[in-house]
Design an enzyme around this catalytic site. Structure first.
Site, short mmCIF file in Angstrom:
data_model
loop_
_atom_site.label_atom_id
_atom_site.label_comp_id
_atom_site.label_asym_id
_atom_site.label_seq_id
_atom_site.Cartn_x
_atom_site.Cartn_y
_atom_site.Cartn_z
CG ASN A 692 -1.94 -1.11 1.19
OD1 ASN A 692 -2.60 -1.33 0.18
ND2 ASN A 692 -2.06 -1.85 2.28
CE1 TYR A 693 0.08 4.44 3.76
CE2 TYR A 693 0.05 2.14 4.40
CZ TYR A 693 -0.52 3.40 4.44
OH TYR A 693 -1.67 3.63 5.14
#
Length: 735
Positions: A692-693
Site C-alpha cells: 500500500n505505501y
C-alpha cells in the site's frame, strides 16, 4: 548474392504431433514448420557463406523426444502469447480510464451467498442450568457461532460474552423463544457439547486425504466460476470478493467495544446491484428478490449492502489486479511523486509557522511536522461505539509525555487498535509548542490539537498542491525512505543475501509507518526448527570432515583452519543431535504412511475388496521395509556418535567429500540468512507497506538492477496486482 533455397524432410516415423487448443482463435501453428524453419535457417546461413545457388534436398533425422520437446515449447510460447493478447494493458494508455465515466457496458452474475444453516444433530444441544434445551433454528445457529469459539481467547473476553448474549436473546425474542427455559443468564449456559461437535468436524476435515481436499476444492471452484469475472466494455475482468460474508460473531481488532456482536445473515433484499442498462439482471435466489438495481457508470462497484454491526456500506469491486484498482494505485503513487516538487516549500512554511502568534497556525504547523517526520495518520473523530483509535489531529492530553529538553513519548492506539509507542527527539520549537498545548487547564481526555481537525489540515495542504492530504505524505515518506535504503545496498552477493537486504529496507518503512503485528504463535517453534536444521547440517559437515581425516590424517596438518571446527562437536552433543534426528525421521516415516493409508481408504470405493486388501498389505510391507532401513541407519549413526569413527564408503574421495561440504556450507549460509530474516521481521508486517505505501516500481527496479527474480520479492497476488509496474519500470527507475 542470390539466396539459396533449401527443401527439407523431417523423418519421424509414425509419430504425430499432438493437437493443441489455444486460448485465442489463432490458427494452430504446424509443429513440422517450427522444426523446419529452425533447421533451414542454419543451412541457409551456411550456403550463403559458400555462395551456392543450387536447390538442395536434405533429409534430417529427428527423434520423437526432440519433436515432443519442440511441440511443448511452441505450445507454451503460443499460450503465453494468447494470455498476453487477453490481458488488458491499461497502463499503456492510462488516460483512457481517467474520466468520470468508469464504463459504458457492465455485465456480471451478481454475488455468491453462503450456504444455508445446517441444524445440529438432535443429540447436540445447549445446556441451560444443567439441562439440555431446544431452540428455534435461528437461535441455535447463533449458539453454534459461540460454541465453535469456546476455547478461543475471544470467547473468554467478558465484552465478547456480553455482546453475544445480548444479541442471542434478541434473536430468541424475535423467534418462538426457548420452550424449555427462560434463558436470562449467560453463566448458566453450557456450550461444551456444541464445541465438541464442531471441534470433531474440524478434525475430520483436517484428516481428509489430499485427494478428497483437492476434489472438494475443484467442486468449490466450479461453483464459484460464474461469479469470478465480469464483462466491462467488452473485456473480461476479474471480480474481487464476490462472496457475501457469512453470519457469525464480530471480532474486531484490539479492544473493540462491539466484539462478540451478531453479524446478521445478508439477504438478497439487502443488496443493491450495479449493472449496465442493457445487461441482463442476475437471477436472485429462489423466493427472494434484489433490494435495488442501479445503472451508475460513474462508480466501479458491482454490488453493495449495509452491514448491521457498524452500519458501514460493504462493496463488491473488481479484484486487486483489475484496471480500476491499477489506475487508482498508479494515480496514488504519481500523486506522492508530485509531492517531491512541493515538499521543500511546505517544510519551509510550517517551520516558519511553528513560531506563529496565531494558535491555529502553530497547531497546523506542529501537526504537519508530526505527519511529515513520523508518518502519523491525520486521525478523525470516532463514535462512542467504535474502538478508541486516534491519529495526529485526535491525539489527547494523555497520549503524549514530554521529557526535557526535546524528547516526546507517544503512546496511543492507532489504526486497527495497533499500539503506537515511540520515544523520539523533536525540533526544540515543536517541543515548546506541545508543552503549550498541554498547559493547564487541559487535563486527561482533552484534545491536544483543540483547534484542529483533518479538514482544516487538508485545506492547508491543498494550498500547496491539488489533492494533497496527510495520506499522500505517508505514501511519499514511505517510498522516499525505501528509495534511500535501496540506494545503500551494494550490488554484490547471492540472491538470498540481496533478498535479506531488501527486506531490511522494507522493514525500515514498516517501522516508520508503525506496521506492527503480534508475534505469531508459531514463530518460536519455527525459529527452533531452523536452529535445529542448521545444527544438523553442521553435524553432517563435521562428519564429512572427520571422514576426510580418516582417509588421510596428514590433511589436518596442511590446513589446520579448515579442520578446526571438528573439535567443537563433542560426543554428548553429537548423540543429542542424532537422537533428535532419529525421532524426526521416524515421525516423518509414520506421517507419510498415515497419509498413504488415508489416501487408499478414500480410493477404497473405486476398487474391489480383494484389490483394496492387497494394496493395503503392499503399503504396510513397503512401510515396514523403510522403517527397518531407517532403524539400521539410526543404529549406525548412534554407534558412530559414541565412537566418533565413521563408515567409509568405497566411493569416498577427498575431492568428492569436499564438494559435499561446500554444498552444506552454502545451505547453512542460506538457512542462517532465513533465520535472521525471520527473527528480525517477527513483530513487523512487511506486506502492508509493500502493498500500500511503497511504490511498486521501486521493487521492480531492485529486481531488475540487482538480478533478483521478482518472484522472490512479490507474491503471485502482488505480481498480478502490480503487473503495470513490472512492465513499465526499468533498472534505472527512481521514485
Amino acid at each position: 548474392m542470390s539466396q539459396s533455397i533449401v527443401k527439407k524432410e523431417i523423418v519421424v516415423g509414425d509419430l504425430k504431433a499432438p493437437k493443441r487448443k489455444l486460448k485465442t482463435e489463432a490458427k494452430e501453428p504446424s509443429t513440422k514448420k517450427v522444426k523446419t524453419e529452425s533447421t533451414s535457417t542454419k543451412v541457409q546461413k551456411a550456403n550463403a557463406k559458400k555462395g551456392t545457388k543450387a536447390v538442395k534436398k536434405e533429409t534430417v533425422k529427428v527423434t520423437k523426444k526432440e519433436v515432443e520437446k519442440e511441440v511443448k515449447k511452441d505450445s507454451q510460447n503460443t499460450d503465453d502469447n494468447a494470455e498476453d493478447e487477453d490481458t488488458f494493458k491499461w497502463w499503456e494508455n492510462p488516460d483512457d480510464l481517467n474520466g468520470e465515466i468508469k464504463w459504458e457496458t457492465l455485465e456480471h452474475n451478481g454475488v455468491m451467498f453462503p450456504p444455508p444453516y445446517e441444524p445440529l444433530p438432535k443429540s447436540v444441544k445447549l445446556y441451560y442450568d444443567g439441562k439440555p434445551v431446544s431452540l428455534p433454528l435461528e437461535a441455535e445457529e447463533v449458539t453454534g457461532f459461540f460454541g465453535a469459539l469456546l476455547e478461543s481467547e475471544h470467547a473468554k473476553n467478558p465484552v465478547f460474552q456480553k455482546n453475544f448474549f445480548n444479541d442471542f436473546r434478541k434473536v430468541l425474542a424475535e423467534t418462538s423463544g426457548c420452550p424449555d427455559a427462560d434463558i436470562t443468564s449467560f453463566d448458566k449456559c453450557d456450550f461444551s457439547k456444541i464445541y465438541q461437535y464442531y471441534d470433531k468436524k474440524r478434525e475430520e476435515k483436517k484428516a481428509l486425504p489430499s485427494a478428497a481436499k483437492k476434489k472438494a476444492k475443484e467442486e468449490r471452484e466450479k461453483t464459484e466460476e460464474m461469479y469470478k469475472y465480469c464483462i466491462i466494455d467488452g473485456r473480461k475482468e476479474q471480480v474481487g470478493n464476490f462472496h457475501i460474508e457469512p453470519p457469525g460473531l464480530f471480532r474486531g481488532r484490539g479492544a473493540h467495544p462491539k466484539t462478540g456482536a451478531l453479524k446478521r445473515r445478508v439477504q438478497p433484499e439487502d443488496i443493491t446491484l450495479n449493472l449496465g442498462k442493457e445487461s441482463p439482471t442476475p437471477t436472485a435466489p429462489e423466493g427472494h428478490k434484489w433490494g435495488e438495481i442501479r445503472h451508475d457508470n460513474t462508480v466501479g462497484w458491482l454490488a453493495m449492502w449495509k452491514e448491521n454491526i457498524m452500519g458501514n456500506i460493504k462493496y463488491v469491486r473488481l479484484s486487486q489486479n483489475s484496471s480500476f484498482k491499477g489506475i487508482s494505485d498508479l494515480k496514488k503513487f504519481e500523486k506522492a511523486r508530485e509531492l517531491k516538487q512541493h515538499v521543500d516549500k511546505i517544510r519551509t512554511d510550517y517551520t516558519k509557522k511553528l513560531k506563529s502568534s496565531m494558535m491555529i497556525d502553530r497547531q497546523i504547523a506542529t501537526a504537519t511536522y508530526l505527519i511529515d517526520v513520523f508518518a502519523l495518520r491525520a486521525g478523525g473523530e470516532k463514535r462512542d461505539d467504535e474502538a478508541d483509535t486516534v491519529g495526529c489531529c485526535s491525539l489527547r492530553f494523555e497520549h503524549i509525555f514530554l521529557k526535557p529538553p526535546n524528547t516526546v513519548i507517544f503512546d496511543f492506539l492507532g489504526k486497527d487498535s495497533i499500539r503506537f509507542y515511540q520515544e523520539v527527539q523533536v525540533d526544540s520549537q515543536v517541543f515548546k509548542n506541545m508543552k503549550i498545548f498541554k498547559k493547564e487547564p487541559k487535563k486527561p481526555g482533552d484534545d491536544l490539537f483543540d483547534r484542529l481537525d483533518p479538514s482544516i489540515l487538508n485545506k492547508y495542504f491543498q494550498g500547496f498542491m491539488t489533492g494533497l492530504t496527510a495520506k499522500v505524505f505517508r505514501t511519499y515518506n514511505a517510498s522516499k525512505t525505501m528509495q534511500d535504503q535501496l540506494d545503500l545496498i551494494p550490488n554484490v552477493g547471492t540472491v538470498k543475501e540481496k533478498v535479506v537486504a531488501f527486506n531490511a529496507a522494507n522493514r525500515e518503512v514498516a517501522i516508520l509507518c508503525n506496521h506492527q503485528r503480534t508475534i505469531p504463535k508459531a514463530h518460536q517453534a519455527g525459529v527452533q526448527k531452523l536452529n535445529e536444521k542448521i545444527e544438523e547440517m553442521i553435524w553432517q559437515k563435521i562428519k564429512l570432515k572427520r571422514i576426510m581425516l580418516q582417509l588421510d590424517k596428514t590433511m589436518k596438518k596442511k590446513d589446520l583452519e579448515y579442520f578446526e571446527e571438528i573439535e567443537d562437536l563433542t560426543k554428548e552433543k553429537e548423540s543429542e543431535i542424532v537422537s533428535r534426528w532419529s525421532k524426526n525421521e521416524l515421525e516423518k516415516l509414520q506421517k507419510r504412511f498415515d497419509r498413504e493409508k488415508e489416501k487408499l481408504k478414500y480410493q477404497k470405493k473405486e476398487m474391489s475388496a480383494d484389490e483394496y486388501k492387497q494394496k493395503m498389505a503392499e503399503l504396510k510391507e513397503e512401510n515396514k521395509k523403510k522403517a527397518e532401513k531407517a532403524k539400521e541407519t539410526i543404529k549406525q549413526f548412534k554407534s558412530e556418535a559414541k565412537s566418533q569413527k565413521y563408515e567409509e564408503k568405497s566411493s569416498y574421495t577427498a575431492e568428492k567429500l569436499k564438494l559435499q561440504i561446500d554444498k552444506l556450507e552454502e545451505r547453512i549460509k542460506n538457512t542462517s540468512l532465513q533465520l535472521k530474516d525471520k527473527e528480525e521481521n517477527s513483530a513487523v508486517s512487511l506486506d502492508t507497506s509493500k502493498m500500500n505505501y511503497i511504490d511498486p516500481r521501486l521493487t521492480v527496479m531492485f529486481s531488475k538492477k540487482y538480478d533478483v527474480p521478482i518472484e522472490k520479492l512479490f507474491t503471485k497476488t502482488l505480481r498480478e496486482k502490480f503487473a503495470w509496474a513490472i512492465e513499465s519500470a526499468g533498472a534505472d527507475w527512481k521514485f
